[in-house]
Design an enzyme around this catalytic site. Sequence first.
Site, PDB file in Angstrom:
ATOM      1  N   ASP A 194     -64.420  34.668 -20.088  1.00  0.00           N
ATOM      2  CA  ASP A 194     -63.500  33.767 -20.903  1.00  0.00           C
ATOM      3  C   ASP A 194     -64.295  32.487 -21.416  1.00  0.00           C
ATOM      4  O   ASP A 194     -65.399  32.274 -20.829  1.00  0.00           O
ATOM      5  CB  ASP A 194     -62.230  33.438 -19.701  1.00  0.00           C
ATOM      6  CG  ASP A 194     -61.224  32.635 -20.672  1.00  0.00           C
ATOM      7  OD1 ASP A 194     -60.989  33.127 -21.915  1.00  0.00           O
ATOM      8  OD2 ASP A 194     -60.858  31.657 -19.863  1.00  0.00           O
ATOM      9  N   SER A 195     -63.662  32.004 -22.190  1.00  0.00           N
ATOM     10  CA  SER A 195     -64.117  30.731 -22.529  1.00  0.00           C
ATOM     11  C   SER A 195     -64.251  29.668 -21.439  1.00  0.00           C
ATOM     12  O   SER A 195     -64.857  28.389 -21.668  1.00  0.00           O
ATOM     13  CB  SER A 195     -63.335  30.106 -23.951  1.00  0.00           C
ATOM     14  OG  SER A 195     -62.050  29.974 -23.520  1.00  0.00           O
ATOM     15  N   HIS A 224     -55.200  31.558 -20.271  1.00  0.00           N
ATOM     16  CA  HIS A 224     -55.010  30.278 -19.577  1.00  0.00           C
ATOM     17  C   HIS A 224     -53.569  30.029 -19.242  1.00  0.00           C
ATOM     18  O   HIS A 224     -53.167  29.526 -18.307  1.00  0.00           O
ATOM     19  CB  HIS A 224     -55.395  29.277 -20.526  1.00  0.00           C
ATOM     20  CG  HIS A 224     -56.927  29.053 -20.530  1.00  0.00           C
ATOM     21  ND1 HIS A 224     -57.807  29.488 -21.068  1.00  0.00           N
ATOM     22  CD2 HIS A 224     -57.566  27.858 -19.991  1.00  0.00           C
ATOM     23  CE1 HIS A 224     -59.027  29.264 -20.977  1.00  0.00           C
ATOM     24  NE2 HIS A 224     -58.834  27.968 -20.294  1.00  0.00           N
ATOM     25  N   GLU A 239     -58.278  22.718 -19.095  1.00  0.00           N
ATOM     26  CA  GLU A 239     -59.723  22.528 -18.819  1.00  0.00           C
ATOM     27  C   GLU A 239     -60.084  21.077 -18.322  1.00  0.00           C
ATOM     28  O   GLU A 239     -61.118  21.008 -17.544  1.00  0.00           O
ATOM     29  CB  GLU A 239     -60.750  22.828 -19.996  1.00  0.00           C
ATOM     30  CG  GLU A 239     -60.869  24.417 -20.668  1.00  0.00           C
ATOM     31  CD  GLU A 239     -61.444  25.313 -19.513  1.00  0.00           C
ATOM     32  OE1 GLU A 239     -62.594  24.988 -19.162  1.00  0.00           O
ATOM     33  OE2 GLU A 239     -61.068  26.336 -19.356  1.00  0.00           O
ATOM     34  N   CYS A 287     -52.502  34.104 -24.080  1.00  0.00           N
ATOM     35  CA  CYS A 287     -53.845  33.399 -23.799  1.00  0.00           C
ATOM     36  C   CYS A 287     -53.964  33.302 -22.275  1.00  0.00           C
ATOM     37  O   CYS A 287     -52.970  33.179 -21.490  1.00  0.00           O
ATOM     38  CB  CYS A 287     -53.933  32.284 -24.329  1.00  0.00           C
ATOM     39  SG  CYS A 287     -55.086  31.016 -23.765  1.00  0.00           S
ATOM     40  N   CYS A 300     -60.149  37.037 -22.582  1.00  0.00           N
ATOM     41  CA  CYS A 300     -59.784  35.958 -23.562  1.00  0.00           C
ATOM     42  C   CYS A 300     -59.264  36.540 -24.892  1.00  0.00           C
ATOM     43  O   CYS A 300     -59.972  36.989 -25.477  1.00  0.00           O
ATOM     44  CB  CYS A 300     -61.219  35.129 -24.005  1.00  0.00           C
ATOM     45  SG  CYS A 300     -61.042  33.793 -25.080  1.00  0.00           S
TER      46      CYS A 300
HETATM   47  N1  DGL Z   1     -58.198  31.912 -22.372  1.00  0.00           N
HETATM   48  C1  DGL Z   1     -58.485  32.014 -23.827  1.00  0.00           C
HETATM   49  C2  DGL Z   1     -57.689  32.980 -24.450  1.00  0.00           C
HETATM   50  O1  DGL Z   1     -57.081  33.825 -23.624  1.00  0.00           O
HETATM   51  C3  DGL Z   1     -58.709  30.631 -24.240  1.00  0.00           C
HETATM   52  C4  DGL Z   1     -59.006  30.338 -25.764  1.00  0.00           C
HETATM   53  C5  DGL Z   1     -59.555  28.868 -25.771  1.00  0.00           C
HETATM   54  O2  DGL Z   1     -60.549  28.702 -25.047  1.00  0.00           O
HETATM   55  O3  DGL Z   1     -59.134  28.538 -26.647  1.00  0.00           O
HETATM   56  O4  DGL Z   1     -57.172  32.890 -25.626  1.00  0.00           O
END
Ligand code: DGL
Length: 270
Positions: free
Chosen positions: A7-8, A196, A162, A194, A70
Site C-alpha cells: 500500500d502507499s 485507509h 498518515e 480506500c 491500495c
Molecule cells: N490506501 C490507499 C487506497 O486504498 C490510499 C491511497 C493514497 O495514498 O492516497 O487508495
Amino acid sequence: MAVGVFDSGLGGLTVLDAVRRRLPDVPFVYLGDNAHAPYGVRTADDIFALTCAAVERLWAEGCDLVILACNTASAAALKRMQETWLPPEKRVLGVFVPLIEALTERQWGDNSPPREVDVKHVALFATPATVASRAFQRELAFRAIGVDVEAQPCGGVVDAIEQGDEILAEALVRSHVQALLRRMPHPQAAVLGCTHYPLMEGVFAEALGPGVRVFSQANLVAESLADYLARRPEMLGAGTVSRFLTTGDARAVSDRATQFMRKKVVFEAA
Ligand code: DGL
C-alpha cells in the site's frame, strides 16, 4: 512461501490483518510506501512508476505474488502493469474486483453478462485519483445494470491518517459523508474504496446513519486470496519470513501503525 502486500502507506494493514487471520501459515511481507503517500493526489504515471518500484522490492523478498492493497494503485496502475510490465511468472492482484463481486452477489470468476442486482444506490468513498479513474464504475458496469453510483473524493483523509491526526481524519470523514448525502440522500450501500478508510469505519457508519450497508475490503480480499492460492499454490513465492517494510521513517511509521491498529507493529526500513 511468502506473499507481498503493498500500500502507499498504512491503509493496507487493514487488508494484511484479514489475510493473516485467514491464512495463518503463510508469511506475508508488507511494504508501505509512506515516503510517497498519499498516492491519491498523484498522476496515473507517477502512481504506475511508484507501484512498479514497490512491487519489485517485494519480489526481492521472495514474493512472486503481490496484493495491491491500495485502491488508488489498483485503479490507476494495475491494468497497465498487467498489460505492459509484468513478467509471466509473477502475479499482481488488486482489491477492486472482490469488492465489486460481493456488491453484485457474484462468485469469483463469474463472467456472465451484467444483470440487475438488489442494490440500486451506491455511495463510493475513495481518493481523488481513484474517483477520477472511474475504475469502480467500469468494473461494476461489467457485472451489474441499473446501479446508480455517487462518488465522493475524500481529499485529506489519507494524509491525516498518515500523520496520525485522528481528530482531523474524523472531521474530514464527517464532512465528506455529508457532502455525499446532499447529492444522494438515501444510499443503500456505501463502499469504502480506500484501504485507509476502514481505520475510520465507525465514523463512516455513524455519519451515514442506520440502514446503509458499509462494504470494506479486508475480509473480501482475504477470502479471494485464499481461493486463489488454493487454485494456484505455486504462486506462494520463495520467501519464508514475515516483515513490515517502509520507505518512510521506520520509527514514526511503527508508532502510527501501532496507534491505528491498536496493537504493536514494528516496521523496518525498506
Ligand atoms: N490506501 C490507499 C487506497 O486504498 C490510499 C491511497 C493514497 O495514498 O492516497 O487508495
